[in-house]
Motif scaffolding. Structure first.
Motif, mmCIF file in Angstrom:
data_model
loop_
_atom_site.group_PDB
_atom_site.id
_atom_site.type_symbol
_atom_site.label_atom_id
_atom_site.label_comp_id
_atom_site.label_asym_id
_atom_site.label_seq_id
_atom_site.Cartn_x
_atom_site.Cartn_y
_atom_site.Cartn_z
ATOM 1 N N LYS A 1 84.884 -31.319 35.048
ATOM 2 C CA LYS A 1 83.980 -31.975 34.108
ATOM 3 C C LYS A 1 84.286 -33.470 34.079
ATOM 4 O O LYS A 1 85.425 -33.875 33.807
ATOM 5 C CB LYS A 1 84.121 -31.363 32.717
ATOM 6 N N LEU A 2 83.264 -34.277 34.340
ATOM 7 C CA LEU A 2 83.421 -35.727 34.500
ATOM 8 C C LEU A 2 82.823 -36.473 33.322
ATOM 9 O O LEU A 2 81.682 -36.225 32.931
ATOM 10 C CB LEU A 2 82.727 -36.176 35.798
ATOM 11 N N ILE A 3 83.603 -37.410 32.791
ATOM 12 C CA ILE A 3 83.105 -38.346 31.791
ATOM 13 C C ILE A 3 83.122 -39.739 32.402
ATOM 14 O O ILE A 3 84.133 -40.171 32.978
ATOM 15 C CB ILE A 3 83.929 -38.289 30.499
ATOM 16 N N VAL A 4 81.999 -40.436 32.270
ATOM 17 C CA VAL A 4 81.856 -41.790 32.812
ATOM 18 C C VAL A 4 82.033 -42.779 31.665
ATOM 19 O O VAL A 4 81.421 -42.637 30.603
ATOM 20 C CB VAL A 4 80.472 -41.963 33.472
ATOM 21 N N ILE A 5 82.871 -43.771 31.890
ATOM 22 C CA ILE A 5 83.120 -44.799 30.881
ATOM 23 C C ILE A 5 82.261 -46.013 31.199
ATOM 24 O O ILE A 5 82.375 -46.602 32.277
ATOM 25 C CB ILE A 5 84.608 -45.173 30.843
ATOM 26 N N TYR B 1 78.394 -31.423 43.576
ATOM 27 C CA TYR B 1 78.884 -30.099 43.934
ATOM 28 C C TYR B 1 80.319 -29.889 43.461
ATOM 29 O O TYR B 1 80.793 -28.754 43.404
ATOM 30 C CB TYR B 1 78.783 -29.887 45.442
ATOM 31 N N ASN B 2 81.007 -30.986 43.136
ATOM 32 C CA ASN B 2 82.392 -30.879 42.680
ATOM 33 C C ASN B 2 82.602 -31.338 41.241
ATOM 34 O O ASN B 2 83.638 -31.025 40.650
ATOM 35 C CB ASN B 2 83.313 -31.695 43.593
ATOM 36 N N TYR B 3 81.621 -32.080 40.696
ATOM 37 C CA TYR B 3 81.785 -32.616 39.351
ATOM 38 C C TYR B 3 80.551 -32.339 38.503
ATOM 39 O O TYR B 3 79.420 -32.594 38.931
ATOM 40 C CB TYR B 3 82.037 -34.131 39.394
ATOM 41 N N GLU B 4 80.779 -31.834 37.304
ATOM 42 C CA GLU B 4 79.726 -31.675 36.309
ATOM 43 C C GLU B 4 79.782 -32.887 35.379
ATOM 44 O O GLU B 4 80.806 -33.131 34.720
ATOM 45 C CB GLU B 4 79.945 -30.394 35.514
ATOM 46 N N ILE B 5 78.697 -33.648 35.302
ATOM 47 C CA ILE B 5 78.670 -34.853 34.484
ATOM 48 C C ILE B 5 78.437 -34.454 33.036
ATOM 49 O O ILE B 5 77.373 -33.925 32.674
ATOM 50 C CB ILE B 5 77.576 -35.829 34.972
ATOM 51 N N VAL B 6 79.441 -34.721 32.190
ATOM 52 C CA VAL B 6 79.362 -34.341 30.778
ATOM 53 C C VAL B 6 78.614 -35.404 29.985
ATOM 54 O O VAL B 6 77.809 -35.091 29.111
ATOM 55 C CB VAL B 6 80.783 -34.145 30.202
ATOM 56 N N GLY B 7 78.885 -36.674 30.265
ATOM 57 C CA GLY B 7 78.248 -37.764 29.544
ATOM 58 C C GLY B 7 79.097 -39.015 29.603
ATOM 59 O O GLY B 7 79.968 -39.156 30.469
ATOM 60 N N PHE B 8 78.873 -39.932 28.656
ATOM 61 C CA PHE B 8 79.473 -41.266 28.678
ATOM 62 C C PHE B 8 80.354 -41.521 27.464
ATOM 63 O O PHE B 8 80.090 -41.018 26.362
ATOM 64 C CB PHE B 8 78.376 -42.343 28.654
ATOM 65 N N ILE B 9 81.362 -42.350 27.683
ATOM 66 C CA ILE B 9 82.019 -43.075 26.600
ATOM 67 C C ILE B 9 81.559 -44.520 26.715
ATOM 68 O O ILE B 9 81.641 -45.118 27.788
ATOM 69 C CB ILE B 9 83.553 -43.011 26.708
ATOM 70 N N ASP B 10 81.079 -45.080 25.619
ATOM 71 C CA ASP B 10 80.683 -46.492 25.611
ATOM 72 C C ASP B 10 80.995 -47.083 24.237
ATOM 73 O O ASP B 10 80.578 -46.534 23.214
ATOM 74 C CB ASP B 10 79.199 -46.648 25.933
#
Length: 210
Positions: free
Chosen positions: A3-7, A23-32
């Motif tokens: 599970k990936l969080i993008v900052i 295929y390897n990462y599920e994008i959960v959402g952002f921290i901003d």
């Protein structure tokens, strides 16, 4: 699948999300820290800081902030908490098997990192940028779109290399310096300066503090 969080929920994040290996990462959402929006490019803003995020060690992270100094601060914060930072390498990029990438790097569409090049941690090698053989790109540097770094060049920590600039081979760009868009660099560049023009000349000192 991790599970990936993008900052960072800005423009650079659009390129990053387009290049994430879904295929390897599920994008959960952002921290901003700054946005008042609840959604960015279809994904939720899950927090404004790491402290707001419960179980933050359950995720992997990528820092989608273009500003080198701000990106470094986030990188250091994640490392201090022993949270894992991933690389995002677009499927169209060419990275030599004899090149070395650090952690937290973005390699954009049609970018090339050639043989024996070393790219440090938390670097941006943006769309169609070229890092030729034997180059060293130090931590937190940003090579903008269509920039060309010819063979055996050393790019210093935190430096910004502008779009469509060319740095000829075997030169050194100092730490926390800026090469202007379209510049042609034919001499070494010192630390904390901005160069621009053809050929590139110093136009400002103390450009980035790092």
């Amino acid at each position: 699948m991790e599970k990936l969080i993008v900052i960072g929920a800005g423009g650079y994040a659009k390129s990053v999300l387009d290049s994430v290996d879904i295929y390897n990462y599920e994008i959960v959402g952002f921290i901003d820290e700054f946005t008042s929006e609840k959604v960015h490019i279809g994904y939720p803003i899950v927090a404004h800081s790491l402290d707001e995020l419960s179980n933050n060690n359950h995720y992997v992270y990528f820092i989608a902030i273009g500003n080198n100094e701000k990106r470094k601060k986030w990188y250091d914060k994640l490392k201090e908490r022993k949270l894992r930072i991933i690389n995002v390498v677009d499927r169209t990029a060419i990275v030599s098997p004899k090149a070395v990438l650090g952690t937290g790097c973005f390699i954009g569409k049609f970018a090339v990192v050639n043989s024996k090049a070393i790219v440090g941690d938390d670097c941006i090698i943006n769309t169609r940028a070229l890092v030729e053989h034997g180059c060293t790109v130090a931590d937190h540097a940003n090579l903008s779109t269509n920039s060309v770094i010819n063979g055996d060049v050393c790019i210093g920590e935190g430096s910004f290399i502008g779009s469509c600039s060319v740095t000829i081979g075997q030169l050194k760009i100092g730490n926390w310096s800026t090469v202007g868009a379209g510049a042609v660099v034919i001499h070494d560049v010192g630390n904390h300066v901005t160069v621009a023009g053809v050929p590139a000349k110093v136009i400002k000192e103390g450009a980035m503090l790092g």
